[in-house]
Structures are given as C-alpha cells and as structure tokens.
Scaffold this active site. Structure first.
Site, PDB file in Angstrom:
ATOM      1  N   ASN A 475      -0.597   1.040  -4.080  1.00 52.58           N
ATOM      2  CA  ASN A 475      -0.687  -0.016  -5.090  1.00 52.58           C
ATOM      3  C   ASN A 475       0.596  -0.163  -5.899  1.00 52.58           C
ATOM      4  OD1 ASN A 475      -2.231  -1.833  -6.964  1.00 52.58           O
ATOM      5  ND2 ASN A 475      -1.787  -0.185  -8.403  1.00 52.58           N
ATOM      6  N   GLU A 476       1.098  -1.396  -5.969  1.00 47.97           N
ATOM      7  CA  GLU A 476       2.210  -1.743  -6.858  1.00 47.97           C
ATOM      8  C   GLU A 476       3.398  -0.790  -6.696  1.00 47.97           C
ATOM      9  OE1 GLU A 476      -0.003  -4.121 -10.439  1.00 47.97           O
ATOM     10  OE2 GLU A 476       0.062  -1.950 -10.655  1.00 47.97           O
ATOM     11  N   LEU A 477       3.793  -0.582  -5.446  1.00 53.71           N
ATOM     12  CA  LEU A 477       4.923   0.303  -5.173  1.00 53.71           C
ATOM     13  C   LEU A 477       6.202  -0.524  -5.023  1.00 53.71           C
ATOM     14  CD1 LEU A 477       3.001   2.506  -2.602  1.00 53.71           C
ATOM     15  CD2 LEU A 477       3.509   3.094  -4.971  1.00 53.71           C
ATOM     16  N   SER A 525       0.869  -2.903  -1.636  1.00 52.78           N
ATOM     17  CA  SER A 525       0.320  -4.098  -2.258  1.00 52.78           C
ATOM     18  C   SER A 525       0.909  -4.047  -3.674  1.00 52.78           C
ATOM     19  CB  SER A 525      -1.197  -4.033  -2.378  1.00 52.78           C
ATOM     20  OG  SER A 525      -1.822  -3.746  -1.153  1.00 52.78           O
TER      21      SER A 525
END
Ligand SMILES: *[C@@H]1O[C@H](CO)[C@@H](O)[C@H](O)[C@H]1NC(C)=O
Ligand SMILES: *[C@@H]1O[C@H](CO)[C@@H](O)[C@H](O)[C@H]1NC(C)=O
Ligand SMILES: *[C@@H]1O[C@H](CO)[C@@H](O)[C@H](O)[C@H]1NC(C)=O
Ligand SMILES: *[C@@H]1O[C@H](CO)[C@@H](O)[C@H](O)[C@H]1NC(C)=O
Ligand SMILES: *[C@@H]1O[C@H](CO)[C@@H](O)[C@H](O)[C@H]1NC(C)=O
Ligand SMILES: *[C@@H]1O[C@H](CO)[C@@H](O)[C@H](O)[C@H]1NC(C)=O
Ligand SMILES: *[C@@H]1O[C@H](CO)[C@@H](O)[C@H](O)[C@H]1NC(C)=O
Ligand SMILES: *[C@@H]1O[C@H](CO)[C@@H](O)[C@H](O)[C@H]1NC(C)=O
Length: 906
Positions: A475-477, A525
């Site tokens: 997530n949000e990498l 994502s």
C-alpha cells in the site's frame, strides 16, 4: 452453501484401509498463562490473549472507551497457550504438528522439549515431532509461548548493522518498528484503528499422524485455471481452451511415480468432465499436473451485475503406482479470466479518443468493466471473531450498495478462505495485496526468505477462487514512500530504490508468476504501472515511476485533500485511469458512540494530539457547507454534528464518484472508483461508510445510488458559472431514453430557467461511456434555486437479452447549503406493520438529505436513506433488520429529519 475449511477438504477422502490421523487442536482444553502476573485461565483455540482475558473477565471490553490505552500492559507481556494432548494413536509411525497461523513470535515446546520458533503470522508451519515424541514423558504437554511483538520488533530494529530509513518514511501510528516483523501491520495502530498488538494462535492447528507407507496429508492446494498460453498481466486469448493446473503440497514421505486424476462436478454434483492430469512433476512435498479442457465444456463465472456466478467442484486424487488413491482434495472453482490491463494505449485507440499513455483497468472474460467499490480493512481488531456470517452480512451490504469490487487493503491480514468463498458466491471481486504498507522494509536474506515463503503459501492457498482479481505488493509505496525517501535522503535513494525493487519486484512478483499464470501483479497500490515486462530476467518489470510524458495518462490515483474549501472543485480531483483510494473522515452515529464509547461522565483523556487535527477538519467542512447545528440539548447537538459530518462525507465522495464515472467516457477512460473505506473495526471518527455496529453512514447510501448502472450528474464551475449535465452508463451496450431538468424554489414552486431546463430531451449513451446533455451558464438568480435532474433509459444488463429500464434522479444547487434558504419540508412518516414499509412524504417544501434515524438497540438498513424529496413527493422504503435488541419496538421510535432540522434549536 456450506463452508468447507480447506484442512477438512484436504483430508476428506482417502481410500486406504488406514487413514491419516488428524486431531484438531481446537478440540483440546487450553489454558492461557502468564506466571509473572499470576494469570492462569481457560482459553480458546484459535484465539488471542486479549480475547481469553476478556472472556474470563480479567479485562473489560478492549474496544470500549479508552481501553486501547489502558490495556497496553497486555502487549508488553509473553503469553503461553498450553494443552495436554490426549494419548496419540500408536498405529502411526510419524507425527507432525500443523499450524495454519501463529501470531507471531512463538516458541513451541512438546513435553518440555523445544520444537521450533516461528516469526511470521502469515505462514503455515508444520513440524515433524516423531523424534520428540519418542523421548516424551507423559503427559504430552504442548505449549506455545508468544513473545511481546513490540518488544521483539524493537530488539530486531536495534541489532547492530540493521537497516534504517529516514523517519518520514517510517509510517508510525502508535507502536514503532512494525517493518521488522511479519505481523499484521495495523496491529501497531493505524489512523482508523487502535493498537492492540494481539498475540496468540490466531488460526486452527492440528496434530497429523501418518504411516510411512504411501500416506500423506495435503496441507495446501494450488489450482490455477487459465487460457492456454496466458501469462500474468497480459491479455488472454478468449478463443483458447482452458488449462487446469493442480498442485498439492503435502506432509509425508516422497511419493514415487504418482498419478493425478480429477473430476469436475457442477453445482448439482453432476460430473462435467473427468480424467487424468498429465505432465506430472513430483518433488518432495509437492505433486503437480495439468490438463486442458475445451472452452465449451464449462460456463463462465462473472462478477455481480455482469452475469451468473457459476461454480464447480474440482476433486483431484493422488494415486500410487498400484492405482490406489492415497490422498484427495476438493476445491470449489470458477472459470474466468481477469487481467489488469496496464499495456500501452495503441495508436488505433488514440484515434478513438483515448489519451495516450498506458491503460490501467481490469478486464473480466475479455470485457473491460467499471470497477465500483471500496477498500476493505480488517473488520475486527481480533480476527478469530470474524465469522463467515459476519462476512456474509458485510458482503450483503457490498452487493446491496451496487459494488462489484473490494480492494482488500494490505497491512491487515490475508483473507480467510471463507471470505473468498462468500465473494465467489456473491460475485464480489477481491483485489488482494501482500501485507506491506506505508513504510519501507528490510531486505536481508532471512527477511526475504521469510517473505517469499509467506507469499508462495498465500498465492497457492487462494488462487482457485474466481473472486481473486489481482495481487499488489503493498500500500502507498510507489506514490508515497519512494518520493518521501527521495526527498528526505537523496543520497541514499539509489540504495532505497534498489531495496524496494529487490522485495517488491524480484521477490514477490516471482512468488506470483511461478505459481499462477492467471493473476496480474503490480508492486504497489498506487502506481504508474510498468514500461516493460519480462518473465525471464529480474527485476521482471521495469517500472515507470515518474518518467511521465506530458499529455499522457498512466496508472491509478490516490487522493486525499483535507482543505474542505476545495472539496467540490472538480478541477482538484486527479485525472487517471483508475481511482483506488479517496476519502474524508466522518463521525459514527450517536447510537454507535453510545454502545462503544460514552461512559457516564465522558472520557477522561488528555491524548488529543491526533484527535484535534481530525476533529478540526470535520468541523470546518461541516459548518462551511451545511447549516451549523446549535441545539439547546447537548446530546441532540452532538448527534446533529455527527450527522452533519456524515452529510459532508457522503456529498464529497459523491462528487468524486461522479467525476471518476464520467471519466469512463473522457480521454482518461477511468474504469474504477474504490473509495476509502468500506467498514470500521472500532467505533471512531474514520473514513468508513459502515460503522462498527453495522450501521450504514449516509455515504454507503449515497455510493449505492451513484453506483447505479446509469446516472445523471451535474458538474458545476463556480468561477465561470457553467453548469453541465452528463449521463454516464457502465453497461456494455448502448442505452437510449430521455432526460429532464427542472428548477424549483425551496418551497417547491417550479421556475422556468429557459435554456437551463430540459424537458424530455432524448439521450443516447454508448457502452461504458458518458454523454453531455446540457451545458448552460447560470446567472445569480439561480442561487436560491434547486435543480432536479432525471434520466430514464432502456438498455440491457451485461450477458442478458432482456430489455431493462434504468432511472436515476439527482439534485443540484449552486449555493452551499449553509447559505440556502431552507424551508420546513413538512415531512410525514408512516409505517405499515403488514407490508413492513415506511412511507415518507414532503408536504411543504423540498427536503434535502432526508434521513430516517433508528433508535439505539436496533441496526436497520433501508433500501434508501439520505435522499432528496420534492414538494408533494412520497417515497416508500423497505428495510432489513441487521440486529434488534428492542423486541421489534424500534419501528415505533424511527424519526425522520432533513437538513432543515439543523437550523432548529431543538
Ligand atoms: C518471552 O518470549 C521471548 C521470545 O519468544 C523469549 O525470548 C523470552 O525469554 C520470553 N520471556 C519469558 C519471561 O518467558
Ligand atoms: C519424520 O521424522 C522421522 C524420525 O526422524 C523420520 O523417520 C521421517 O522420515 C520424517 N518424515 C518426513 C516426512 O520427513
Ligand atoms: C456437492 O458436493 C460438495 C462437496 O462434497 C458438497 O458440499 C455439496 O453440498 C454438494 N452439493 C449438492 C448439491 O449435493
Ligand atoms: C505438457 O507439456 C508439454 C511440453 O511442455 C506441453 O507442450 C503441453 O502443452 C503440456 N500439456 C498440458 C496439458 O499442460
Ligand atoms: C486407475 O483407475 C481408474 C478408475 O478408477 C481407471 O480409469 C484407470 O484406467 C486406472 N489406471 C490404471 C493404470 O489401471
Ligand atoms: C527478456 O529477457 C531475456 C533475457 O535478458 C531476453 O533474452 C529477452 O529478449 C527479453 N524479452 C523481452 C520480451 O524483452
Ligand atoms: C472552471 O473553468 C475554468 C475555465 O475553463 C477552468 O480553468 C477551471 O479549472 C474550472 N474550474 C473548475 C472547478 O472546474
Ligand atoms: C483522569 O485521569 C487522570 C490521569 O490519569 C487522573 O489523575 C484523574 O483522577 C482522572 N479523573 C477522573 C475524574 O477520573
């Protein structure tokens, strides 16, 4: 349909005279102990220390009040689960312990002898304890000691030479160092949840006994169904036959020269096709084989709203050289292809109006579709409490809310099989992710090996579910962690990027494509997608990152903006191919607060650091856009404020959902809107649309309305005073019909605005497309008016030949409702006991954000709520009771209100 746990299926059929001995550890008597605290209490299995302490009244409800702070002593301790195994059968010559999940740092002992130490919540572990048992004194005591995860993570972080990162990238919520452990990341806190860091055997466990001779126990099964020639992330050829690949991971001695036979049965258990699998490979612990099936031998599985959810039972038997079945497994499967199309936009597509760049959307069985949904977080702070019934109830709300996809957010836990089973049946696509998020991770050999084992196990476990849509690395990498690291530590960035690729491209991607050819993967994502893809050479995907060409559009968008002054400014929203996250928080209802968090006298805390920021954002948004509640009764005032923050949330998400849906017909070809977040795991101000008690906030109703197949949407530019009306359809064929748009005073009198009205105008909307039906300039006269826009078209649902009617109504006002001249709409509410219907009428004016409120003690879902009514209009609502502790009395205490009530002192 019954829920068949995989371990039961795995051991359900054996034709040998003597079957393996399987003992379910949940059938044993367990105790939970902590000698230092003198605690020794009966325990459950599977469980967590918190749950057993609560069940034995050592502690109160962990979710109540400020208990997330008060109970921190629990995660500072070691907790030991102990049982005495009943005498084991002597018929077998080998004994194993099999654990589906231990959370997390576990020392396992049998009769006081060390068996092993585990350090990954998400792995399945099995241990050959034959030799240990041979030296055992009775009783056979099995003990599982769970160390303090926060303490151990800190020890790992402090090891000499350990990797470190700039503080800014280490997403810290409550407890630090979560990046060093393979444990649910939000157990250490998140911005929507508490930090309990629970410890315990959170998944089932077994004692497995086998005979050396041709006896094995299947412990995991991969079924991969794909079109011949298909590869991950590439568009499958729907003209190819199906390939059925099955691979069984087993405990036991190597099987010499096995064969595999399969039977495929339909939902009525009629055999559809059976035979042998070919191309058998047998390596110690795993047997694999495959075969092809003609395309027309099976029916396709479709997501909800796109066709039937056809499912089949697949049984695969392992046979020895004498043709004896020595093990057999059954899985329920479906035939579909789903691909994330991230390929370059072709010249031919550009010629039809698609913006250049790369695609980023899903295709089911060769059809692009609009993904309508939300983000799923762990629905409980303690997973053992999550039952199939709870998931089914939640997924009922997903389907009722016109959603077809959930992004199962990483940093929680991998979805249990029963969750996929419900999704398979209901047609909900589950976008799945590996459990990494909002921080960077170490890449030493041990860590990578641990992650690879975890990923391979999980990919193989869930791949047979047709509802599995996708795997993302975390997530949000790419959109958050990498840019933050680049800014904070430019000199270290090349190392940080290389480490990121080592984990998310060179470790996780192979774990997917070595086991599954049917599921697409992306490292992060949110992401701008890949430039090239190559399955033979690491890092396998060359990522685009920020190598963007002007005028080109790539990837997904993730959008949060807490300056509510620009909330309804369309030009502020991101233009992308797919919106995977967006949102703003709101309060749960007063009723939910009362159940979880309002002891008499209120909460006693000085911990307002994060709260004050979030409260300020909600308060500012509420009073900027809607009437400011100032009720004389403080409880009524609090309730009105809670409700107004929900109106803003619903309004704001609604504006964005309409923007992304209209994008399906604009050059960006946006094909997804997944808002943050579906549901709650505790009672708190969060981004959820369904609160902890299961009450729908206004958001879930508003999203349901705007996720209808055909919608009519206003787009307003406050600077130029241009109003546009668009009709958007996500159906797969053209729709035709008419639109109307009329203007009213708040009293309900119709006003003719000439060219700004529409009367029975014809409209046609193409497949997955949008049509502008009005573009008009409004002068200041419109400021006190309200527009009602309606569309009525006929068309066909995907995979249906029947003509259906699609209707949608929407309301528009230029002035913020905080400045509107609201009038008493004269709402009337009646309930019919016989037809179980509520009828609402607006008798004296227009009713904005009309809301039926149910009393505490009941959780009820209506087929609509938070709607508008014109003067003289009535609406009938049916309902579904989720929970009722009032013995049916709640129906007498339902109240009706609208935004006008916020202008009243009581
Ligand atoms: C607690 O657990 C850790 C790791 O599991 C272990 O190293 C430590 O000795 C344990 N402490 C006690 C008091 O049992
Ligand atoms: C389990 O351990 C026993 C005793 O060491 C050994 O004979 C047996 O081969 C082992 N089984 C497996 C499947 O490795
Ligand atoms: C078909 O078989 C499965 C697995 O054995 C069973 O769970 C299911 O109930 C059966 N269905 C019917 C319709 O008999
Ligand atoms: C078996 O393997 C051969 C050689 O790799 C391949 O051509 C064939 O398609 C495979 N058959 C199936 C059913 O997978
Ligand atoms: C194994 O048994 C199946 C039926 O159970 C039969 O169709 C098959 O021919 C047998 N194979 C051999 C090699 O005997
Ligand atoms: C993939 O990489 C291999 C090895 O570097 C190379 O031979 C092959 O041409 C590449 N394929 C593509 C499609 O780029
Ligand atoms: C309003 O229109 C102007 C001129 O086309 C444009 O620059 C601006 O971004 C628009 N604002 C909104 C909120 O759409
Ligand atoms: C509130 O908490 C503080 C600090 O824990 C404590 O000293 C005080 O007595 C508490 N007040 C009440 C009314 O419980």
């Amino acid at each position: 349909m019954a829920f068949l746990a995989p371990f039961l299926l795995g051991s359900s059929v054996t034709s040998n005279a003597s079957s393996p001995g399987i003992f379910d550890l949940s059938a044993s008597q367990w105790t939970l102990s902590n000698p230092a605290l003198d605690i020794n209490i009966p325990a459950s299995f599977p469980s967590y220390a918190h749950l057993d302490l609560y069940a034995n009244q050592v502690i109160g409800n962990p979710e109540y009040g400020l208990n997330d702070f008060n109970l921190r002593w629990i995660w500072k301790q070691n907790w030991t689960y102990t049982t005495t195994l009943a005498s084991l059968s002597t018929r077998y010559d080998q004994t194993f312990l099999l654990f589906q999940g231990l959370d997390t740092f576990t020392t396992i002992e049998l009769c006081g002898q060390h068996v092993s130490y585990t350090n990954n919540q998400f792995r399945q572990y099995y241990f050959n304890v034959t030799d240990v048992l041979a030296h055992c004194q009775r009783p056979l005591t099995l003990s599982l000691n769970f160390g303090s995860a926060p303490q151990i993570a800190e020890n790992i972080a402090n090891q000499p030479g350990q990797t470190d990162w700039p503080t800014a990238v280490k997403g810290l919520f409550e407890i630090p160092h979560r990046e060093f452990m393979r444990k649910e990341q939000n157990d250490f806190g998140w911005d929507w949840g508490p930090a309990f860091a629970p410890a315990g055997p959170w998944q089932p466990g077994f004692v497995v006994q086998l005979n050396r001779e041709q006896q094995v126990h299947p412990r995991n099964v991969l079924v991969d169904i794909y079109r011949q020639g298909q590869r991950n992330n590439l568009i499958p050829d729907q003209g190819q036959p199906w390939v059925l690949n099955a691979s069984i991971d087993y405990i036991g001695e190597h099987i010499n020269d096995p064969s595999l036979h399969f039977v495929l049965r339909d939902a009525m258990n009629q055999t559809v096709v059976d035979g042998a699998l070919v191309n058998i490979t047998s390596v110690p612990g795993t047997i694999t084989g495959s075969n092809t099936l003609p395309s027309d031998s099976v029916d396709l599985w479709w997501p909800v709203g796109m066709g039937p959810q056809t499912l089949y039972w697949l049984t695969v038997g392992v046979r020895d050289t004498k043709n004896n079945t020595i093990a057999s497994v059954t899985r329920r499967v479906g035939f579909r292809t789903i691909v994330l199309n991230g390929l370059p936009v072709l010249d031919g597509e550009i010629a039809t109006g698609v913006a250049p760049g790369n695609h980023w959307h899903f295709e089911i069985n060769g059809h692009a579709f609009f993904a309508k949904g939300s983000n799923f977080i762990p629905p409980d702070v303690f997973w053992p409490r999550v039952t199939p019934q709870r998931i089914r109830s939640l997924f009922d709300a997903v389907v009722a809310g016109n959603q077809n996809m959930l992004r199962v957010w990483s940093s929680g836990a991998y979805s249990p099989d029963f969750m996929f089973e419900v999704a398979d049946e209901m047609g909900i696509l589950l976008w799945s992710e590996f459990e990494f998020g909002d921080t960077l991770y170490p890449v030493d050999e041990d860590f990578l090996e641990n992650v690879y084992e975890e990923a391979v196990y999980q990919v193989r476990r869930v791949n047979h579910h047709p509802s599995l849509a996708y795997w993302a690395g975390g997530n949000e990498l790419e959109n958050l962690e990498l840019p933050t690291a680049k800014k904070a530590a430019p000199g270290d960035y090349p190392r940080i990027l290389a480490e990121y690729e080592k984990l998310f491209l060179s470790t996780l991607f192979p774990a997917v494509f070595e086991n599954s050819r049917s599921i697409s993967y992306a490292p992060s994502s949110t992401s701008n997608g890949f430039i090239t893809l190559n399955f033979t050479d690491a890092p396998y995907m060359q990522q685009r990152y920020n190598n963007l060409e002007p005028g080109h559009i790539y990837g997904e968008t993730d959008y949060y903006h807490y300056d509510s002054s620009v909330a309804f400014n369309n030009s502020a929203y991101p233009v992308g191919r797919f919106s995977n996250e967006f949102g703003y928080h709101s309060m749960p209802s007063l009723q939910t607060w009362q159940e979880y968090a309002l002891p008499p006298g209120g909460l006693n805390t000085t911990n307002y650091r994060n709260t004050s920021k979030g409260m300020a954002e909600m308060t500012a948004a509420a009073q900027r856009w809607y009437p400011r509640p100032e009720k004389s009764n403080s409880m009524a005032n609090f309730s009105a404020w809670c409700w107004t923050t929900q109106v803003f949330q619903a309004d704001y998400y609604g504006a964005q959902i309409q923007f992304y849906r209209r994008g399906s017909g604009l050059p960006q070809r946006t094909l997804g809107s997944l808002y943050w977040q579906l549901e709650d795991q505790w009672a708190a101000p969060t981004w959820a649309g369904i609160d902890r008690a299961g009450r729908w906030k206004i958001l879930h109703y508003r999203a349901k309305d705007l996720y209808s197949n055909v919608i009519i949407s206003p787009f307003w530019n406050a600077t130029t005073r241009e109003l546009d009306l668009w009709v958007t359809s996500d159906l797969w064929s053209e729709v035709r019909g008419t639109v109307n748009a009329k203007w009213y005073t708040w009293d309900g009198e119709e006003v003719d605005l000439g060219g700004s009205n529409l009367r029975g105008q014809e409209v046609t909307v193409g497949p997955l497309n949008t049509t502008k039906v009005l573009s008009t300039m409004l002068n200041a006269n419109a400021s006190d008016l309200v527009m009602k826009a309606e569309v009525e078209v006929t068309g066909k649902m995907p995979n249906s030949d029947d003509t259906a009617l699609f209707q949608h109504t929407n309301w528009f006002h230029t002035a913020p409702l905080s400045q509107a001249k609201l009038v008493d709409p004269g709402l009337q509410l009646t309930h019919s006991d016989t037809s179980r219907v509520f009828t609402i009428a607006a008798t004296s004016g227009i009713s904005a954000w009309t809301w039926l409120d149910t009393p505490a003690g009941a959780v009820v879902v209506f087929d609509d709520n938070g709607f508008w009514l014109g003067k003289g209009e009535t609406k009938k609502l049916i309902y579904r009771v989720i929970q009722d502790d009032t013995d049916g009395e709640w129906v007498k205490n339902v109240t009706i209100q609208s935004l006008w009530n916020s202008t009243l002192a009581d």
